[in-house]
Design an enzyme around this catalytic site. Structure first.
Site, PDB file in Angstrom:
ATOM      1  N   GLY A 251      -5.279  -3.173 -60.440  1.00 31.26           N
ATOM      2  CA  GLY A 251      -6.182  -2.350 -59.804  1.00 31.26           C
ATOM      3  C   GLY A 251      -7.436  -1.716 -60.649  1.00 31.26           C
ATOM      4  O   GLY A 251      -7.918  -1.454 -61.993  1.00 31.26           O
TER       5      GLY A 251
ATOM      6  N   CYS B  45      -3.335  -7.158 -65.745  1.00 28.50           N
ATOM      7  CA  CYS B  45      -4.349  -6.132 -66.036  1.00 28.50           C
ATOM      8  C   CYS B  45      -3.628  -4.579 -66.016  1.00 28.50           C
ATOM      9  O   CYS B  45      -2.958  -4.134 -66.708  1.00 28.50           O
ATOM     10  CB  CYS B  45      -5.624  -6.656 -65.133  1.00 28.50           C
ATOM     11  SG  CYS B  45      -6.600  -5.854 -65.888  1.00 28.50           S
ATOM     12  N   TYR B  46      -3.805  -4.071 -65.140  1.00 27.59           N
ATOM     13  CA  TYR B  46      -2.968  -2.487 -64.577  1.00 27.59           C
ATOM     14  C   TYR B  46      -2.328  -2.876 -64.705  1.00 27.59           C
ATOM     15  O   TYR B  46      -1.036  -2.357 -65.461  1.00 27.59           O
ATOM     16  CB  TYR B  46      -4.366  -2.311 -63.823  1.00 27.59           C
ATOM     17  CG  TYR B  46      -3.668  -0.683 -63.359  1.00 27.59           C
ATOM     18  CD1 TYR B  46      -4.295   0.189 -63.635  1.00 27.59           C
ATOM     19  CD2 TYR B  46      -2.279  -0.662 -62.657  1.00 27.59           C
ATOM     20  CE1 TYR B  46      -3.455   1.842 -63.463  1.00 27.59           C
ATOM     21  CE2 TYR B  46      -2.335   1.019 -62.026  1.00 27.59           C
ATOM     22  CZ  TYR B  46      -2.813   2.411 -62.730  1.00 27.59           C
ATOM     23  OH  TYR B  46      -2.469   3.159 -62.448  1.00 27.59           O
TER      24      TYR B  46
ATOM     25  N   ASP C 122      -3.723 -21.132 -34.597  1.00 31.33           N
ATOM     26  CA  ASP C 122      -2.576 -20.430 -34.958  1.00 31.33           C
ATOM     27  C   ASP C 122      -2.086 -20.448 -33.320  1.00 31.33           C
ATOM     28  O   ASP C 122      -0.423 -20.207 -33.086  1.00 31.33           O
ATOM     29  CB  ASP C 122      -2.977 -18.823 -34.799  1.00 31.33           C
ATOM     30  CG  ASP C 122      -4.209 -18.711 -36.380  1.00 31.33           C
ATOM     31  OD1 ASP C 122      -4.049 -19.962 -37.032  1.00 31.33           O
ATOM     32  OD2 ASP C 122      -4.751 -17.877 -36.368  1.00 31.33           O
TER      33      ASP C 122
ATOM     34  N   LYS D 261      -3.809 -18.824 -43.437  1.00 34.02           N
ATOM     35  CA  LYS D 261      -4.279 -19.872 -42.986  1.00 34.02           C
ATOM     36  C   LYS D 261      -3.847 -21.426 -43.295  1.00 34.02           C
ATOM     37  O   LYS D 261      -3.557 -22.198 -42.615  1.00 34.02           O
ATOM     38  CB  LYS D 261      -5.643 -20.054 -42.899  1.00 34.02           C
ATOM     39  CG  LYS D 261      -6.424 -20.159 -41.527  1.00 34.02           C
ATOM     40  CD  LYS D 261      -5.722 -19.862 -40.164  1.00 34.02           C
ATOM     41  CE  LYS D 261      -6.908 -20.303 -39.274  1.00 34.02           C
ATOM     42  NZ  LYS D 261      -7.194 -19.733 -38.329  1.00 34.02           N
TER      43      LYS D 261
END
Ligand code: XMP
Length: 516
Positions: free
Chosen positions: A58, A85-86, A230, A372
């Site tokens: 983040g 990371c964060y 879809d 997708k």
């Protein structure tokens, strides 16, 4: 209603631009994953029983009080955690280690040395290239943790507490620039969380069908079929589940591509034997669009009229309880911002929004939690033909937003013919899977030319072909000259009203894929 398996990983969203990518990587490892808000309650987690949690990265700094922090009880639930990371810095700070700001941010490709090749790094080379993007770093391990890897500027670039099954990595294993990142993710999923790689299209289809049957019972469902992958997958799944209790509605607004209605009929009526209502509503749309040139007004008019036609057709069918639609996971993540970020509207997208409440319909969204490319796998699995499985995205308002200025039957006919040539030549050149979208645009200019001994004063056709991963950004496709030459010759010779072929070479940003 949306289909989900039992074994899952939750990704807590701390605002990283890569959190969708983390979900994707976990799915690539054939484990089902979902992105949830960072402040999900421990009670909810106890209910959902995820096999593991991933704290995303983040943009915030752990040093600031207003940064997103999870409920501390999350560390008491016995669920394995991977912090990225964060997410690693959160562990460092909340579990009593130390996190400091670095004077020099570490950014981009970095050499990583692995100090412990068991657990998270099992089976990996001890010298690796990884991708970093951080300002803060963990400078003192929390009690119970050991250092697993370091870089030149981060003494602790990965850490782990094998007892509690908590791991933190300072780099981003989800991005392509960390090429072995997927192995770290797999080690976490399979070894630490004891997940099985069982999330496959076959399993998804079985699960979706039984869910739809259970929810629908003996009641009836409608589905707006556009011929795109879809809505086609949704229609196929619902049909497999409840057969003739499903009726599909295909609205031809007059802005479909050449031969589209016939293709939909062939596939769904003849091949699948579905209840299909095809409505030619083009007169209504042309009437409403007479004299309209503004792109946003066109989009609004087509969207609203579409809903009206759909509603009228649905009301002729009798009592209906459900609307099946093809909402995908990226749409869900996009619309549910977990960190309160707002977006500027560039274009109003067209879908059947607003219909369910108005018609008192409940939603069936079997694709709500899939991506997708997963949809394309499922499409193959349910027996849809390749031209639907690999069909390029096509906007709801159709050719109306690829005709600049007023839309009338004559101009639609010109564009349909030219577009069919673009599609045909790119397909024949074997490029249709490499190019994300490729189509023709009809601008509102004319120019003088000469054909035979005659003066012409006609429209050009613009070829728009783009490469992209997800339509959020794109580059113009470098089509071979031979293909462009063929397209140009054919559109000028075969399409009445066209005397020139142009090529659009803009990327997104600053452009967009469609012209309106
Ligand atoms: P833009 O033009 O915004 O397009 O770069 C991004 C992607 O979205 C598609 N698109 C639409 N899809 N309804 C849709 O279902 C719409 O109204 C619509 N407008 C654009 C576009 O084709 C591209 O794939």
């Amino acid at each position: 209603m949306a289909t989900k398996p039992r074994q899952k990983i939750l990704i807590l969203d701390f605002g990283a631009q890569y959190n969708q990518l983390i979900a994707r990587r976990v799915r690539d490892a054939r484990v089902y994953s979902e992105v949830v808000p960072y402040n999900i309650s421990p009670a909810e987690l106890k209910k959902v029983k995820p096999r593991g949690l991933i704290f995303s990265g983040g943009p915030a700094s752990i040093k600031r009080k207003d940064s997103p922090f999870p409920d501390p009880e999350i560390f008491e639930l016995g669920i394995p955690i991977l912090g990225i990371c964060y997410g690693m810095q959160l562990m460092g700070s909340m579990l009593d280690g130390k996190v400091s700001g670095t004077r020099k941010a570490e950014y981009g490709k970095t050499e990583l040395t692995v100090d412990d090749t068991s657990n998270l790094f099992e089976g990996l080379n001890p010298n690796l290239i990884c991708w970093m993007s951080h300002g803060d770093k963990v400078t003192k391990l929390p009690p119970g943790f050991e250092k697993l890897a370091h870089t030149r500027s981060s003494k602790i670039a990965a850490m782990g507490d094998t007892e509690r099954r908590f791991y933190g990595v300072q780099f981003h294993p989800e991005v392509v620039h960390t090429p072995w990142g997927i192995d770290i993710i797999k080690n976490f999923l399979y070894d630490v969380c004891d997940c099985k790689p069982s999330w496959t299209p076959e399993n998804f289809v079985d699960l979706a069908i039984s869910d739809i049957r259970r929810v629908v019972g003996k009641r009836r469902v409608i589905c707006g079929l556009s011929g795109g992958v879809d809505s086609s997958v949704v229609a196929a799944l619902v049909h497999m589940a409840v057969k003739k209790q499903l009726t599909c509605i295909f609205v031809d607004h007059g802005f479909m591509r050449k031969g589209e209605m016939e293709q939909v009929r062939d596939t769904f009526e003849d091949h699948f034997n579905m209840n299909l209502v095809c409505v030619d509503a083009s007169d209504r749309f042309f009437r409403k669009l007479k004299g309209v040139r503004d792109p946003e007004r066109k989009r609004k008019i087509v969207g609203e009229e579409f809903i009206r036609v759909f509603e009228e057709e649905a009301s002729k069918i009798g009592k209906i309880d459900f609307l099946a639609q093809g909402t995908l996971y990226p749409d869900v993540i996009e619309s549910e911002s977990h960190t309160g970020a707002t977006k500027v509207k560039i274009k109003s997208h067209h879908n059947v929004g607003g219909l369910p409440e108005k018609m008192h319909l409940k939603l069936i969204e079997p694709l709500r939690f899939i991506f997708k490319d997963e949809v394309r796998h499922v499409a193959g699995q349910v027996g849809l033909p390749p031209h639907i499985v690999y069909r390029q995205p096509f906007p709801g308002p159709g050719l109306s937003i690829r005709i600049i200025g007023e839309c009338n039957r004559e101009r639609v006919k010109i564009l349909q013919e030219a577009d069919a040539i673009v599609l045909d030549e790119i397909y024949k050149a074997g490029l249709s899977r490499d190019v994300w979208q490729y189509f023709a645009v009809l601008p509102l200019i004319r120019s003088v030319g000469v054909m035979g001994d005659e003066r012409t004063y006609e429209y050009p056709i613009v070829v728009r072909a783009v490469t992209s991963e997800d339509a959020m950004t794109c580059d113009w496709a470098r089509l071979p000259y031979k293909v462009l030459e063929k397209i140009s010759n054919r559109v000028v010779n075969e399409v009445n009203g066209v005397n020139m072929c142009l090529l659009d070479i803009k990327s997104k940003p600053p452009g967009t894929i469609e012209w309106e």
